[in-house]
Design a protein around this motif. Structure first.
Motif, PDB file in Angstrom:
ATOM      1  N   GLY A  33       0.793  -1.226   0.000  1.00  9.36           N
ATOM      2  CA  GLY A  33       0.000   0.000   0.000  1.00  9.36           C
ATOM      3  C   GLY A  33       0.819   1.267   0.000  1.00  9.36           C
ATOM      4  N   TRP A  38      -1.076  -0.831   5.542  1.00  8.43           N
ATOM      5  CA  TRP A  38      -2.059  -1.909   5.572  1.00  8.43           C
ATOM      6  C   TRP A  38      -3.193  -1.461   6.471  1.00  8.43           C
ATOM      7  N   TYR A  48      -5.700  -1.797  -3.247  1.00  7.10           N
ATOM      8  CA  TYR A  48      -4.582  -2.736  -3.149  1.00  7.10           C
ATOM      9  C   TYR A  48      -4.361  -3.482  -4.466  1.00  7.10           C
ATOM     10  N   TRP A  51      -2.260  -1.150  -6.456  1.00  6.04           N
ATOM     11  CA  TRP A  51      -0.893  -1.153  -5.927  1.00  6.04           C
ATOM     12  C   TRP A  51      -0.151  -2.401  -6.396  1.00  6.04           C
ATOM     13  N   VAL A 125      -5.374  -8.208  -0.509  1.00  5.68           N
ATOM     14  CA  VAL A 125      -4.527  -8.034  -1.691  1.00  5.68           C
ATOM     15  C   VAL A 125      -4.119  -9.402  -2.237  1.00  5.68           C
TER      16      VAL A 125
END
Length: 191
Positions: A33, A38, A48, A51, A125
């Motif tokens: 992140g 997080w 996420y 990312w 994620v």
């Protein structure tokens, strides 16, 4: 005298080679992140996912989950558990933040927060890990292999509740350079 000179040349070549080898075994430390850390993302799960899509993950890399103990946790789960955010039968769970996870095998990996409904509202994620190659990008040195490692106490939350970012280190780890250099010296004398 000529024998000593050739040994010195071999020693220098081996030392240079050891530094080249170090750059191929160094792995990347991914801060999950980035600056967000997080936490429950305001943009939902796509935060996420975006990312992760901008990262390249390789076996040996580490994931750094920056969260405050008691507020969040990180669990690796199966693909079947990831979609519905099933929090039972996790593959691993680390309730202590920040947490570092070393990627030890290629393939898809699924991480969620198991606190109340955090996963359902986007704190999860998925990453895809590639096998280790000799051309892996250089960055922070590899930490000792494990599935989940508890970080040092230097990463404890500050009095305000925010997490202090970890220090970065660009120097090679002692355990990487010393054995290779020792090997170079031994080989130089047997040449």
């Amino acid at each position: 005298m000529a024998g000593l000179k050739s040994k010195m040349v071999v020693l220098v070549v081996m030392m240079v080679a050891s530094f080249q080898l170090r750059s191929t075994v160094a792995q990347t430390r991914h801060i999950v992140g980035d600056a967000l850390g997080w936490t429950i993302p305001s943009g939902g799960a796509s935060t996420y996912a975006t990312w992760a899509s901008q990262q390249t993950f390789t076996v040996g890399d580490t994931l750094y989950f920056n969260f405050t103990t008691g507020m969040h946790n990180v669990a690796e789960v199966s693909q079947a558990a990831y979609g519905p955010c099933t929090t039972t039968n996790t593959l691993s769970l680390n309730p202590n933040g920040p947490a570092t996870v070393t990627l030890t095998r290629p393939g898809s990996h699924y991480y969620i927060c198991t606190v109340v409904s955090h996963c359902q509202i986007g704190q999860k994620v998925t990453i895809n890990v590639s096998p280790l190659t000799a051309t892996a990008p250089e960055s922070t040195p590899l930490s000792p292999p494990s599935t989940i490692a508890t970080p040092p106490s230097a990463f404890e939350p500050s009095p305000t509740g925010s997490v202090i970012p970890p220090p970065s280190s660009a120097s090679p780890p002692f355990t990487t350079v010393v054995p290779i250099t020792f090997l170079a010296v031994v080989l130089a004398f047997f040449y």
